[in-house]
Design an enzyme around this catalytic site. Structure first.
Site, mmCIF file in Angstrom:
data_model
loop_
_atom_site.group_PDB
_atom_site.id
_atom_site.type_symbol
_atom_site.label_atom_id
_atom_site.label_comp_id
_atom_site.label_asym_id
_atom_site.label_seq_id
_atom_site.Cartn_x
_atom_site.Cartn_y
_atom_site.Cartn_z
ATOM 1 N N LYS A 78 1.879 73.516 54.301
ATOM 2 C CA LYS A 78 2.970 74.376 53.828
ATOM 3 C C LYS A 78 2.500 75.814 53.573
ATOM 4 O O LYS A 78 3.142 76.772 54.004
ATOM 5 C CB LYS A 78 3.573 73.772 52.567
ATOM 6 C CG LYS A 78 4.806 74.488 52.055
ATOM 7 C CD LYS A 78 5.488 73.718 50.956
ATOM 8 C CE LYS A 78 4.726 73.682 49.655
ATOM 9 N NZ LYS A 78 3.659 72.680 49.547
ATOM 10 N N THR A 111 -0.194 77.238 54.768
ATOM 11 C CA THR A 111 -0.587 77.774 56.064
ATOM 12 C C THR A 111 0.631 78.278 56.832
ATOM 13 O O THR A 111 0.598 79.345 57.453
ATOM 14 C CB THR A 111 -1.320 76.698 56.883
ATOM 15 O OG1 THR A 111 -2.435 76.220 56.133
ATOM 16 C CG2 THR A 111 -1.827 77.244 58.204
ATOM 17 N N ARG A 160 1.767 81.148 45.129
ATOM 18 C CA ARG A 160 1.219 80.834 43.807
ATOM 19 C C ARG A 160 -0.289 81.015 43.813
ATOM 20 O O ARG A 160 -0.932 80.921 44.853
ATOM 21 C CB ARG A 160 1.558 79.398 43.418
ATOM 22 C CG ARG A 160 3.029 79.137 43.186
ATOM 23 C CD ARG A 160 3.293 77.651 43.015
ATOM 24 N NE ARG A 160 2.961 76.906 44.225
ATOM 25 C CZ ARG A 160 2.742 75.604 44.265
ATOM 26 N NH1 ARG A 160 2.788 74.889 43.165
ATOM 27 N NH2 ARG A 160 2.472 75.000 45.398
ATOM 28 N N LYS A 164 -8.604 69.425 46.298
ATOM 29 C CA LYS A 164 -8.276 70.320 47.407
ATOM 30 C C LYS A 164 -9.487 71.083 47.938
ATOM 31 O O LYS A 164 -9.707 71.156 49.141
ATOM 32 C CB LYS A 164 -7.199 71.329 46.969
ATOM 33 C CG LYS A 164 -5.814 70.724 46.830
ATOM 34 C CD LYS A 164 -4.790 71.819 46.585
ATOM 35 C CE LYS A 164 -3.380 71.250 46.577
ATOM 36 N NZ LYS A 164 -2.361 72.317 46.394
ATOM 37 N N ALA A 180 4.221 71.753 40.916
ATOM 38 C CA ALA A 180 5.595 71.279 41.146
ATOM 39 C C ALA A 180 5.783 69.830 40.742
ATOM 40 O O ALA A 180 6.918 69.374 40.604
ATOM 41 C CB ALA A 180 5.984 71.455 42.611
ATOM 42 N N PHE A 240 4.879 71.244 46.848
ATOM 43 C CA PHE A 240 5.072 69.882 47.335
ATOM 44 C C PHE A 240 6.327 69.759 48.196
ATOM 45 O O PHE A 240 6.679 70.704 48.904
ATOM 46 C CB PHE A 240 5.054 68.891 46.178
ATOM 47 C CG PHE A 240 3.731 68.835 45.470
ATOM 48 C CD1 PHE A 240 2.560 68.591 46.165
ATOM 49 C CD2 PHE A 240 3.634 69.062 44.106
ATOM 50 C CE1 PHE A 240 1.324 68.564 45.527
ATOM 51 C CE2 PHE A 240 2.405 69.036 43.452
ATOM 52 C CZ PHE A 240 1.246 68.778 44.167
ATOM 53 N N PHE A 281 -1.019 69.444 66.197
ATOM 54 C CA PHE A 281 -2.422 69.049 66.349
ATOM 55 C C PHE A 281 -2.663 68.615 67.790
ATOM 56 O O PHE A 281 -1.758 68.089 68.454
ATOM 57 C CB PHE A 281 -2.769 67.897 65.401
ATOM 58 C CG PHE A 281 -2.885 68.295 63.954
ATOM 59 C CD1 PHE A 281 -4.130 68.516 63.371
ATOM 60 C CD2 PHE A 281 -1.752 68.448 63.166
ATOM 61 C CE1 PHE A 281 -4.241 68.879 62.039
ATOM 62 C CE2 PHE A 281 -1.854 68.805 61.834
ATOM 63 C CZ PHE A 281 -3.104 69.018 61.270
ATOM 64 N N TRP A 328 -2.438 77.828 62.802
ATOM 65 C CA TRP A 328 -3.754 77.492 62.245
ATOM 66 C C TRP A 328 -4.845 77.898 63.228
ATOM 67 O O TRP A 328 -5.881 78.441 62.848
ATOM 68 C CB TRP A 328 -3.844 75.990 61.947
ATOM 69 C CG TRP A 328 -5.101 75.590 61.227
ATOM 70 C CD1 TRP A 328 -5.295 75.491 59.882
ATOM 71 C CD2 TRP A 328 -6.361 75.244 61.837
ATOM 72 N NE1 TRP A 328 -6.596 75.108 59.604
ATOM 73 C CE2 TRP A 328 -7.268 74.951 60.784
ATOM 74 C CE3 TRP A 328 -6.815 75.152 63.149
ATOM 75 C CZ2 TRP A 328 -8.583 74.579 61.013
ATOM 76 C CZ3 TRP A 328 -8.139 74.791 63.382
ATOM 77 C CH2 TRP A 328 -9.004 74.504 62.315
#
Length: 554
Positions: free
Chosen positions: A70, A72, A93, A104, A272, A300, A381, A409
């Site tokens: 998200k 990214t 954020r 993470k 969230a 999220f 991907f 990405w």
């Protein structure tokens, strides 16, 4: 290359140049080194509002271990909008050190769609979270000090509700006993810590529209109750002035840039799953004064983050998104369809078809409940097969929703151009965002509406104590507040193991918390914790400082 290696190889522009391109002169920037700065609130307040600026909300399907991307997407879309000639900014954020060292390892985007300086953003940044923790803990100290020096407010120490905070995942601090060691240390009582991002100060910080509003909201915080059950406010302790002083510099939005030099505000960071999950209102409103298109995200999935973005942030601020980007990956959808995480990259049309129900439910919520036009963006991907892409595309298009593949990405802005064009087209269409429930609904009606309309639940349950507390808040004049549901992010239900789009389940409220300054009621559901713990192998074990460089941070 790893995310951090890509970030460290970036060619950043001096932050004064990024500011100048936005019309922000150097005297209105408080620089933190060469590549990050706080922007003067006085300057931002002086800017006229623009009726034609467009706000784009990026949200996602229910998170999975397979990843969705998200943040990214938010970064890639901002870069892509500028690539096609649009004046765009992004609003994100700030990362919490708890998840950075916990699960993470970093939260500044990924690949060639990142905000930089990545290490600084993930590690302390400009000190905003430290300021929020200090303000929170000053209030806790003043409260216990008042009790120690005679307790003229007649506070019942069994009914102290204000907790201390720390920006770290530390389960050992969830429940503690303080003031041990004799009369000089105060009155022993049970207490506990929350993580900084769960603090009501963080919520107030991100919802306040000015320093004056910030101070007024802080004064309204309920910290305890007297022996006759009357609320004790932060203003009763004369705390709001000093707390505002601690927060005054932090309250200025932080300006940074992406790898492609797109300007970005990164400011505030409530979770969230336990808070409302949005960056600061001040940053978002300021960005809309500076750019034609502003891309922001809600934490999220669209059931948690987007619902709170709309029912709390938009309700309180007057913000209205013109379009929504719903992010998913084929591997995540296969996980929702029951695929084994170890074989998630193998073609599995059966699991994909079964998992698409999660995406379909989020589409329904965004379009039919929130009333926002949307595009589905798939982070592509190389393991995604043509057959899987075709199946997913046919399912989404059958719902009358556009779907696009994105490769930002790997390819940076060039990989999100299709998403950018789709968003511009959506923003040109008329739209009317709708709240999930009206202000005048009762608190019990609000939680039932969110549970049934957004989560697909059949009922809401609560024990007698919780129902009594909800009734007390309703009768005490807080019934017009929106609700903030704290629950697992991994499922529409309160059971993180229930993948897909479960129906017929119950949402159990185990605790209710009043956030009088933030002006919402927290409904804690299931087993969610406001102080997370570290995993068995925390990300911190991979993070190091070698030869003058941070390594292992993604």
């Amino acid at each position: 290359m790893s995310d951090i290696a890509i970030a460290q190889a970036a060619t950043m522009k001096p932050i004064v140049d990024i500011g100048k391109a936005l019309g922000i002169d150097a005297p209105n920037l408080e620089q933190y080194g060469h590549y990050k700065a706080k922007v003067s609130l006085k300057f931002l307040d002086s800017l006229p509002e623009r009726a034609d600026s467009k706000l784009i909300l990026v949200t996602a399907i229910s998170p999975t271990p397979a990843g969705e991307g998200k943040t990214t997407m938010t970064v890639g879309l901002g870069d892509a909008l500028r690539r096609i000639g649009k004046n765009a900014m992004i609003c994100l954020r700030e990362p919490s050190l708890g998840p950075v060292f916990g699960m993470k390892g970093g939260a500044a985007g990924g690949g060639y769609a990142q905000v930089v300086p990545m290490e600084d953003i993930n590690l302390h940044f400009t000190g905003d979270f430290n300021a929020i923790a200090l303000a929170n803990n000053l209030l806790a100290a003043l409260l216990d000090n008042h009790i120690h020096h005679g307790n003229s407010l007649d506070i019942d120490i069994r009914r102290v509700t204000w907790k201390r905070v720390v920006d770290m995942n530390d389960r050992a601090l969830r429940e503690i006993v303080i003031s041990l060691g004799g009369p000089g240390n105060g009155y022993p009582r049970e207490d506990g810590f929350d993580i900084v991002v769960a603090s009501e100060i963080m919520a107030i910080f991100c919802l306040a529209t000015s320093i004056e509003d910030l101070k007024e909201r802080i004064g309204k915080i309920v910290v305890a109750y007297t022996r006759d059950k009357k609320p004790v406010l932060a203003s009763d302790l004369n705390a709001q002035g000093a707390m505002t002083v601690i927060l005054k510099d932090a309250f200025q939005p932080n300006l940074v840039q992406t790898l492609e030099n797109t300007p970005a505000f990164i400011h505030g960071g409530p979770f969230a799953n336990i808070a409302h999950g949005c960056n600061s209102v001040v940053a978002t409103i300021s960005a809309l004064k500076l750019a034609d298109y502003v891309v922001t995200e809600a934490g999220f999935g669209a059931d948690l983050g987007a619902e709170k973005f709309i029912d709390i942030k938009c309700r309180k601020s007057g913000l209205r998104p013109s379009a929504c980007v719903l992010v998913a990956t084929i591997r995540a959808l296969k996980f929702h369809g029951g695929a084994d995480p170890k074989t998630i990259t193998d073609e599995n049309l059966k699991a994909l078809e079964a998992g698409i129900v999660n995406l379909e439910k989020h589409i329904s919520n965004i379009r039919d409940v929130y009333g926002i036009p949307l595009v589905v963006a798939i982070n592509y991907f190389t393991s995604d097969t043509d057959a899987e892409v075709a199946l997913l595309s046919s399912k989404v298009e059958a719902l009358g929703v556009r779907i696009v593949l994105a490769t930002h990405w790997e390819d940076g802005s060039a990989g999100a151009v299709a998403v950018a064009h789709a968003v511009v087209e959506l923003c040109a269409q008329p739209s009317t965002m709708t709240f999930v429930y009206p202000d005048e609904a009762t608190l019990w009606e609000k939680i039932n509406t969110v549970a049934t309309r957004v989560y697909g639940a059949d009922e809401v349950t609560a024990d007698t104590k919780v129902r009594k507390r909800i009734k007390e808040l309703q009768e005490s004049g807080y019934g017009h507040f929106p609700i903030c549901v704290a629950k697992t992010q991994y499922s529409f239900s309160t059971d993180p193991a229930l993948r897909g789009a479960p129906t017929g389940h119950s949402i159990n409220i185990r605790e209710v918390r009043l956030s009088a300054g933030a002006e919402f009621i927290v409904m804690v559901c299931g087993e969610i914790m406001t102080m997370p713990g570290l995993p068995k192998v925390p990300s911190s074990e991979r993070i190091d400082y070698i030869d003058g460089k941070v390594v292992g941070l993604f």
